[in-house]
Scaffold this motif. Structure first.
Motif, PDB file in Angstrom:
ATOM      1  N   ALA A  18       0.852  -1.185   0.000  1.00 36.20           N
ATOM      2  CA  ALA A  18       0.000   0.000   0.000  1.00 36.20           C
ATOM      3  C   ALA A  18       0.890   1.238   0.000  1.00 36.20           C
ATOM      4  O   ALA A  18       2.027   1.198   0.466  1.00 36.20           O
ATOM      5  N   ALA A  19       0.346   2.316  -0.548  1.00 39.69           N
ATOM      6  CA  ALA A  19       1.088   3.582  -0.614  1.00 39.69           C
ATOM      7  C   ALA A  19       0.119   4.740  -0.426  1.00 39.69           C
ATOM      8  O   ALA A  19      -1.046   4.656  -0.831  1.00 39.69           O
ATOM      9  N   LEU A  20       0.615   5.784   0.188  1.00 41.44           N
ATOM     10  CA  LEU A  20      -0.152   7.014   0.368  1.00 41.44           C
ATOM     11  C   LEU A  20       0.663   8.178  -0.167  1.00 41.44           C
ATOM     12  O   LEU A  20       1.887   8.212   0.000  1.00 41.44           O
ATOM     13  N   VAL A  21       0.009   9.120  -0.789  1.00 43.73           N
ATOM     14  CA  VAL A  21       0.628  10.408  -1.088  1.00 43.73           C
ATOM     15  C   VAL A  21       0.026  11.373  -0.076  1.00 43.73           C
ATOM     16  O   VAL A  21      -1.200  11.496   0.022  1.00 43.73           O
ATOM     17  N   LEU A  22       0.898  12.000   0.704  1.00 39.40           N
ATOM     18  CA  LEU A  22       0.466  12.898   1.764  1.00 39.40           C
ATOM     19  C   LEU A  22       0.927  14.323   1.498  1.00 39.40           C
ATOM     20  O   LEU A  22       1.959  14.537   0.867  1.00 39.40           O
ATOM     21  N   ASP A  23       0.179  15.263   2.022  1.00 36.76           N
ATOM     22  CA  ASP A  23       0.644  16.640   2.100  1.00 36.76           C
ATOM     23  C   ASP A  23       1.678  16.638   3.223  1.00 36.76           C
ATOM     24  O   ASP A  23       1.362  16.304   4.369  1.00 36.76           O
ATOM     25  N   SER A  24       2.913  16.955   2.897  1.00 31.32           N
ATOM     26  CA  SER A  24       4.004  16.856   3.875  1.00 31.32           C
ATOM     27  C   SER A  24       3.819  17.754   5.084  1.00 31.32           C
ATOM     28  O   SER A  24       4.289  17.432   6.177  1.00 31.32           O
ATOM     29  N   ASP A  25       3.163  18.888   4.907  1.00 29.28           N
ATOM     30  CA  ASP A  25       3.007  19.825   6.014  1.00 29.28           C
ATOM     31  C   ASP A  25       1.849  19.451   6.937  1.00 29.28           C
ATOM     32  O   ASP A  25       1.970  19.534   8.155  1.00 29.28           O
ATOM     33  N   THR A  26       0.726  19.056   6.359  1.00 28.52           N
ATOM     34  CA  THR A  26      -0.469  18.798   7.171  1.00 28.52           C
ATOM     35  C   THR A  26      -0.667  17.319   7.491  1.00 28.52           C
ATOM     36  O   THR A  26      -1.402  16.988   8.409  1.00 28.52           O
ATOM     37  N   GLY A  60      -4.798  17.578 -10.385  1.00 29.67           N
ATOM     38  CA  GLY A  60      -5.034  18.156 -11.704  1.00 29.67           C
ATOM     39  C   GLY A  60      -3.764  18.539 -12.428  1.00 29.67           C
ATOM     40  O   GLY A  60      -3.756  19.441 -13.256  1.00 29.67           O
ATOM     41  N   ASP A  61      -2.676  17.850 -12.093  1.00 29.58           N
ATOM     42  CA  ASP A  61      -1.389  18.154 -12.702  1.00 29.58           C
ATOM     43  C   ASP A  61      -0.552  16.887 -12.693  1.00 29.58           C
ATOM     44  O   ASP A  61      -0.586  16.126 -11.722  1.00 29.58           O
ATOM     45  N   TRP A  62       0.226  16.660 -13.746  1.00 30.03           N
ATOM     46  CA  TRP A  62       1.086  15.473 -13.770  1.00 30.03           C
ATOM     47  C   TRP A  62       2.129  15.528 -12.665  1.00 30.03           C
ATOM     48  O   TRP A  62       2.712  14.527 -12.288  1.00 30.03           O
ATOM     49  N   ASN A  63       2.355  16.719 -12.126  1.00 33.87           N
ATOM     50  CA  ASN A  63       3.339  16.913 -11.066  1.00 33.87           C
ATOM     51  C   ASN A  63       2.622  17.419  -9.816  1.00 33.87           C
ATOM     52  O   ASN A  63       2.417  18.612  -9.667  1.00 33.87           O
ATOM     53  N   PRO A  64       2.241  16.508  -8.897  1.00 39.32           N
ATOM     54  CA  PRO A  64       1.516  16.960  -7.711  1.00 39.32           C
ATOM     55  C   PRO A  64       2.347  17.813  -6.766  1.00 39.32           C
ATOM     56  O   PRO A  64       1.836  18.375  -5.821  1.00 39.32           O
ATOM     57  N   GLY A  65       3.645  17.957  -7.048  1.00 38.93           N
ATOM     58  CA  GLY A  65       4.504  18.800  -6.230  1.00 38.93           C
ATOM     59  C   GLY A  65       4.801  20.136  -6.868  1.00 38.93           C
ATOM     60  O   GLY A  65       5.737  20.820  -6.474  1.00 38.93           O
ATOM     61  N   THR A  66       4.021  20.530  -7.872  1.00 38.60           N
ATOM     62  CA  THR A  66       4.249  21.789  -8.585  1.00 38.60           C
ATOM     63  C   THR A  66       4.244  22.983  -7.643  1.00 38.60           C
ATOM     64  O   THR A  66       5.068  23.878  -7.763  1.00 38.60           O
ATOM     65  N   ASP A  67       3.318  22.993  -6.712  1.00 37.08           N
ATOM     66  CA  ASP A  67       3.200  24.110  -5.783  1.00 37.08           C
ATOM     67  C   ASP A  67       4.187  23.908  -4.632  1.00 37.08           C
ATOM     68  O   ASP A  67       3.986  23.031  -3.786  1.00 37.08           O
ATOM     69  N   PRO A  68       5.284  24.700  -4.567  1.00 30.93           N
ATOM     70  CA  PRO A  68       6.277  24.512  -3.510  1.00 30.93           C
ATOM     71  C   PRO A  68       5.708  24.738  -2.112  1.00 30.93           C
ATOM     72  O   PRO A  68       6.266  24.276  -1.126  1.00 30.93           O
ATOM     73  N   ALA A  69       4.581  25.423  -2.015  1.00 33.35           N
ATOM     74  CA  ALA A  69       3.958  25.650  -0.712  1.00 33.35           C
ATOM     75  C   ALA A  69       3.211  24.406  -0.221  1.00 33.35           C
ATOM     76  O   ALA A  69       2.785  24.355   0.924  1.00 33.35           O
TER      77      ALA A  69
END
Length: 173
Positions: A18-26, A60-69
């Motif tokens: 199993a894998a999760l993609v998380l918002d690193s900050d929250t 909505g982007d091929w790069n879910p890390g586009t937003d550095p924030a």
């Protein structure tokens, strides 16, 4: 993560990954993925690829890390295989956290994780993608240990003689 992995094994839909993609900050879950290789008959449908693909769709982007924030992290219950490491580098996530090392996952599942380079962690670091082996390590290791017998039974169920095409027909059973 252990609950969704256990369900995957119980239902016979894939390997115990199993894998999760998380918002690193929250710590919010952006997406979750499980191994669908066996149920979908799609070799690249590893948990990491599924989770990263769903994150890309959700953001909505091929790069879910586009937003550095809004940095993203991939959290996996086992060290990624060679294919998933390549996918990870191009995915846009900014960190990897895993629990069980590849050799242990191979021993339990019988899956070949491929020719993972000895310096894979350094390669991730050079791509500004640090990796850690934490991911509730005690909990994940306990899960892997207790689910090993269940996984072996699930593998036996999925490879009975009825499932094999032994008649030379050339097509799926």
């Amino acid at each position: 993560m252990n609950r969704i992995t256990a369900r995957t094994v119980e239902e016979g839909t894939g390997g115990p990954f199993a894998a999760l993609v998380l918002d690193s900050d929250t710590g919010d879950v952006v997406s979750a993925g499980v191994n669908l290789v066996l149920s979908a008959n799609v070799a690249p449908a590893h948990a990491e690829v599924v989770a990263l693909s769903l994150a890309q769709t959700r953001v909505g982007d091929w790069n879910p890390g586009t937003d550095p924030a809004r940095p993203r992290a991939l959290v996996v219950n086992a060290q990624p295989c060679v294919m998933c490491l390549g996918t990870l580098i191009w995915s846009g996530v900014k960190a990897l956290d895993f629990s069980v090392p590849g050799f242990e996952a191979e021993r339990i599942t019988g899956f070949d994780e491929g020719p993972v380079p000895a310096d894979w962690r350094e390669q991730l670091e050079s791509a500004a993608l640090p990796s850690t082996r934490g991911c509730s390590r005690k909990s994940a290791r306990r899960f892997w240990k207790t689910s090993e017998a269940a996984w072996q039974q699930a593998r036996l169920r999925s490879t009975t003689a009825d499932d094999l095409d032994l008649g030379g027909g050339g097509g799926p059973p």
